[in-house]
Design a protein around this motif. Structure first.
Motif, PDB file in Angstrom:
ATOM      1  N   HIS A  31       0.605  -1.820  -0.035  1.00 49.14           N
ATOM      2  CA  HIS A  31      -0.070  -0.003  -0.264  1.00 49.14           C
ATOM      3  C   HIS A  31       0.894   1.204   0.065  1.00 49.14           C
ATOM      4  O   HIS A  31       0.786   2.197  -0.748  1.00 49.14           O
ATOM      5  CB  HIS A  31      -1.116   0.149   1.766  1.00 49.14           C
ATOM      6  CG  HIS A  31      -1.991  -0.499   0.809  1.00 49.14           C
ATOM      7  ND1 HIS A  31      -3.004  -0.797   0.186  1.00 49.14           N
ATOM      8  CD2 HIS A  31      -2.298  -1.470   1.710  1.00 49.14           C
ATOM      9  CE1 HIS A  31      -4.017  -1.770  -0.193  1.00 49.14           C
ATOM     10  NE2 HIS A  31      -3.837  -1.424   0.805  1.00 49.14           N
ATOM     11  N   ARG A  32       2.360   1.428   0.785  1.00 50.34           N
ATOM     12  CA  ARG A  32       2.607   2.658   0.567  1.00 50.34           C
ATOM     13  C   ARG A  32       3.550   2.731  -1.128  1.00 50.34           C
ATOM     14  O   ARG A  32       3.810   3.801  -1.441  1.00 50.34           O
ATOM     15  CB  ARG A  32       3.929   1.788   1.199  1.00 50.34           C
ATOM     16  CG  ARG A  32       3.602   2.160   3.450  1.00 50.34           C
ATOM     17  CD  ARG A  32       5.137   2.071   3.785  1.00 50.34           C
ATOM     18  NE  ARG A  32       4.227   2.443   5.556  1.00 50.34           N
ATOM     19  CZ  ARG A  32       4.833   2.577   6.294  1.00 50.34           C
ATOM     20  NH1 ARG A  32       6.540   2.508   5.925  1.00 50.34           N
ATOM     21  NH2 ARG A  32       4.780   2.232   7.787  1.00 50.34           N
ATOM     22  N   GLN A  33       3.341   1.641  -1.185  1.00 48.40           N
ATOM     23  CA  GLN A  33       4.118   1.129  -2.560  1.00 48.40           C
ATOM     24  C   GLN A  33       3.276   2.642  -3.442  1.00 48.40           C
ATOM     25  O   GLN A  33       3.911   2.905  -4.364  1.00 48.40           O
ATOM     26  CB  GLN A  33       4.795   0.221  -3.222  1.00 48.40           C
ATOM     27  CG  GLN A  33       5.534   0.542  -4.434  1.00 48.40           C
ATOM     28  CD  GLN A  33       6.874   0.468  -4.124  1.00 48.40           C
ATOM     29  OE1 GLN A  33       8.223   0.716  -3.474  1.00 48.40           O
ATOM     30  NE2 GLN A  33       7.064   1.971  -4.570  1.00 48.40           N
ATOM     31  N   SER A  82      12.229 -12.843  -4.754  1.00 45.29           N
ATOM     32  CA  SER A  82      11.812 -11.493  -5.427  1.00 45.29           C
ATOM     33  C   SER A  82      11.323 -11.800  -6.498  1.00 45.29           C
ATOM     34  O   SER A  82      10.063 -11.083  -6.835  1.00 45.29           O
ATOM     35  CB  SER A  82      12.435 -10.411  -5.263  1.00 45.29           C
ATOM     36  OG  SER A  82      13.050 -10.516  -4.292  1.00 45.29           O
ATOM     37  N   GLY A  83      11.318 -12.553  -7.124  1.00 42.96           N
ATOM     38  CA  GLY A  83      10.991 -13.276  -8.571  1.00 42.96           C
ATOM     39  C   GLY A  83      10.127 -13.653  -8.391  1.00 42.96           C
ATOM     40  O   GLY A  83       8.604 -13.586  -8.839  1.00 42.96           O
ATOM     41  N   LEU A  84       9.969 -14.845  -7.831  1.00 38.88           N
ATOM     42  CA  LEU A  84       9.094 -15.476  -7.014  1.00 38.88           C
ATOM     43  C   LEU A  84       7.764 -14.431  -6.557  1.00 38.88           C
ATOM     44  O   LEU A  84       6.432 -14.858  -7.101  1.00 38.88           O
ATOM     45  CB  LEU A  84       8.851 -16.444  -6.196  1.00 38.88           C
ATOM     46  CG  LEU A  84      10.222 -17.582  -5.969  1.00 38.88           C
ATOM     47  CD1 LEU A  84       9.786 -18.154  -5.176  1.00 38.88           C
ATOM     48  CD2 LEU A  84       9.367 -18.346  -7.033  1.00 38.88           C
ATOM     49  N   MET A  85       7.541 -13.380  -6.029  1.00 36.84           N
ATOM     50  CA  MET A  85       6.563 -12.682  -5.464  1.00 36.84           C
ATOM     51  C   MET A  85       6.284 -12.111  -6.402  1.00 36.84           C
ATOM     52  O   MET A  85       5.201 -11.590  -6.328  1.00 36.84           O
ATOM     53  CB  MET A  85       7.147 -11.689  -4.297  1.00 36.84           C
ATOM     54  CG  MET A  85       6.083 -10.281  -3.948  1.00 36.84           C
ATOM     55  SD  MET A  85       4.677 -11.441  -3.676  1.00 36.84           S
ATOM     56  CE  MET A  85       5.299 -11.995  -1.653  1.00 36.84           C
ATOM     57  N   LEU A  86       6.867 -11.945  -8.320  1.00 38.48           N
ATOM     58  CA  LEU A  86       6.283 -10.895  -8.649  1.00 38.48           C
ATOM     59  C   LEU A  86       5.665 -11.988  -9.281  1.00 38.48           C
ATOM     60  O   LEU A  86       4.667 -11.665  -9.997  1.00 38.48           O
ATOM     61  CB  LEU A  86       8.286 -10.011  -9.391  1.00 38.48           C
ATOM     62  CG  LEU A  86       7.147  -9.750 -10.956  1.00 38.48           C
ATOM     63  CD1 LEU A  86       6.283  -8.652 -10.783  1.00 38.48           C
ATOM     64  CD2 LEU A  86       8.494  -9.638 -11.322  1.00 38.48           C
ATOM     65  N   ARG A  87       6.155 -12.654  -9.667  1.00 34.74           N
ATOM     66  CA  ARG A  87       5.073 -13.974 -10.241  1.00 34.74           C
ATOM     67  C   ARG A  87       3.808 -14.365  -9.654  1.00 34.74           C
ATOM     68  O   ARG A  87       2.339 -13.840 -10.419  1.00 34.74           O
ATOM     69  CB  ARG A  87       6.240 -15.746 -10.714  1.00 34.74           C
ATOM     70  CG  ARG A  87       4.918 -16.529 -10.857  1.00 34.74           C
ATOM     71  CD  ARG A  87       5.523 -17.530 -10.725  1.00 34.74           C
ATOM     72  NE  ARG A  87       5.480 -18.493  -9.605  1.00 34.74           N
ATOM     73  CZ  ARG A  87       5.782 -19.458  -8.738  1.00 34.74           C
ATOM     74  NH1 ARG A  87       6.591 -20.306  -9.884  1.00 34.74           N
ATOM     75  NH2 ARG A  87       5.727 -20.134  -7.783  1.00 34.74           N
ATOM     76  N   ILE A  90       1.316 -10.780 -10.524  1.00 38.88           N
ATOM     77  CA  ILE A  90       1.166 -10.643 -11.712  1.00 38.88           C
ATOM     78  C   ILE A  90      -0.412 -11.468 -12.108  1.00 38.88           C
ATOM     79  O   ILE A  90      -0.692 -11.302 -12.839  1.00 38.88           O
ATOM     80  CB  ILE A  90       2.020 -11.279 -12.693  1.00 38.88           C
ATOM     81  CG1 ILE A  90       3.128  -9.564 -12.853  1.00 38.88           C
ATOM     82  CG2 ILE A  90       1.803 -11.325 -14.331  1.00 38.88           C
ATOM     83  CD1 ILE A  90       4.058 -10.049 -13.644  1.00 38.88           C
ATOM     84  N   THR A  91       0.460 -12.745 -11.402  1.00 39.67           N
ATOM     85  CA  THR A  91      -0.628 -13.943 -11.301  1.00 39.67           C
ATOM     86  C   THR A  91      -2.094 -13.763 -10.714  1.00 39.67           C
ATOM     87  O   THR A  91      -3.191 -13.471 -11.303  1.00 39.67           O
ATOM     88  CB  THR A  91      -0.460 -15.345 -10.762  1.00 39.67           C
ATOM     89  OG1 THR A  91       0.923 -15.645 -11.321  1.00 39.67           O
ATOM     90  CG2 THR A  91      -1.318 -16.192 -10.689  1.00 39.67           C
ATOM     91  N   SER A  92      -2.108 -12.634  -9.694  1.00 37.71           N
ATOM     92  CA  SER A  92      -3.418 -12.634  -9.089  1.00 37.71           C
ATOM     93  C   SER A  92      -3.851 -11.325  -9.215  1.00 37.71           C
ATOM     94  O   SER A  92      -5.193 -11.021  -9.320  1.00 37.71           O
ATOM     95  CB  SER A  92      -3.036 -12.579  -6.999  1.00 37.71           C
ATOM     96  OG  SER A  92      -2.234 -13.969  -7.140  1.00 37.71           O
ATOM     97  N   LEU A 118       4.141  -1.206 -11.021  1.00 42.62           N
ATOM     98  CA  LEU A 118       3.681  -1.440  -9.565  1.00 42.62           C
ATOM     99  C   LEU A 118       4.510  -2.468  -8.852  1.00 42.62           C
ATOM    100  O   LEU A 118       5.295  -2.679  -8.247  1.00 42.62           O
ATOM    101  CB  LEU A 118       2.810  -1.234  -9.220  1.00 42.62           C
ATOM    102  CG  LEU A 118       1.831  -1.162  -7.918  1.00 42.62           C
ATOM    103  CD1 LEU A 118       2.897  -0.346  -6.702  1.00 42.62           C
ATOM    104  CD2 LEU A 118       0.842  -1.573  -7.363  1.00 42.62           C
ATOM    105  N   TYR A 119       4.235  -4.017  -9.673  1.00 43.89           N
ATOM    106  CA  TYR A 119       4.718  -4.459  -8.732  1.00 43.89           C
ATOM    107  C   TYR A 119       6.077  -4.828  -8.544  1.00 43.89           C
ATOM    108  O   TYR A 119       7.022  -5.075  -8.419  1.00 43.89           O
ATOM    109  CB  TYR A 119       4.060  -6.050  -9.005  1.00 43.89           C
ATOM    110  CG  TYR A 119       2.701  -6.649  -9.322  1.00 43.89           C
ATOM    111  CD1 TYR A 119       2.117  -5.945  -8.473  1.00 43.89           C
ATOM    112  CD2 TYR A 119       1.567  -6.749 -11.137  1.00 43.89           C
ATOM    113  CE1 TYR A 119       0.371  -5.550  -8.787  1.00 43.89           C
ATOM    114  CE2 TYR A 119       0.532  -6.658 -10.520  1.00 43.89           C
ATOM    115  CZ  TYR A 119      -0.354  -6.168  -9.636  1.00 43.89           C
ATOM    116  OH  TYR A 119      -1.600  -5.621  -9.458  1.00 43.89           O
TER     117      TYR A 119
END
Length: 211
Positions: A31-33, A82-87, A90-92, A118-119
């Protein structure tokens, strides 16, 4: 490119690498981002907190399943996680961007793909905070962050082909040599070792008051 900075929450006094495994901390950071990018670009976002919770749990499960055993892998596992989180983001698709400002420059990735931008920025900022705190390393992003052609390829590939490629593109944006073959498998990366229990992560702790 200078990333849109965001101040990491510090209420728990835990290091970022542990705080990032807590739902409440991650939700607040996202939310801050969002607020920081909205202030910079004029784009307003809506965020679905239920989707954040669901994607966070999937990420945490994947994180725990692939923790490395060798200290030599610690640094690159930060990139991979970090890449896993980006995945998962983007999926959700937990964030939805509103209308673009008039005369928005579509060669700017922030306007070309507002949600993807953003992501990526969120994951890069969390990664940078871990590197600075744990390894005393200042991380800078790749020139690919400025190239709209790369962003076009990124969007087309992860949205239409394979969301796992988000991990390879994250590496590209982060200035790390991407692994395009089996990007979602940490042991397939260059110079890594089998998974194990180097990082302590507790799912119950991760969800502390996170609802």
């Amino acid at each position: 490119m200078e990333l849109t900075k965001v101040e990491m929450p510090t209420g728990s006094n835990a290091p970022v690498r542990k705080s990032a495994r807590r739902l409440r901390w991650f939700k607040e950071t996202l939310h801050r981002q969002v607020d920081a990018i909205s202030a910079e670009t004029g784009i307003l976002y809506t965020v679905d907190d239920d989707e954040i919770r669901a994607l966070f749990l999937r990420w945490l499960k994947a994180f725990e399943a692939q923790k490395p055993t060798s200290d030599n892998d610690r640094l690159d596992f930060v990139n991979f996680a970090s890449g896993l989180m980006l995945r998962e983001l983007i999926t959700s698709r937990p964030a939805k961007a509103g209308p673009l400002p008039e005369a928005a420059d579509m060669s700017n990735p922030a306007f070309f793909w507002p949600e993807g931008y953003l992501y990526v920025v969120l994951c890069l900022n969390i990664r940078a905070a871990v590197f600075e705190q744990d390894f005393d390393i200042q991380k800078h992003v790749s020139p690919f962050m400025d190239e709209v052609r790369t962003w076009w390829s990124f969007k087309e590939n992860v949205m239409a082909e394979d969301p796992n490629l988000a991990i390879g593109f994250f590496d590209l944006f982060a200035g790390v040599e991407p692994t395009w073959h089996m990007p979602s498998i940490f042991s397939a990366r260059h110079g890594t070792h089998p998974a194990g229990n180097l990082f302590e992560a507790d799912t119950k702790t991760a969800l502390d008051e996170g609802n």
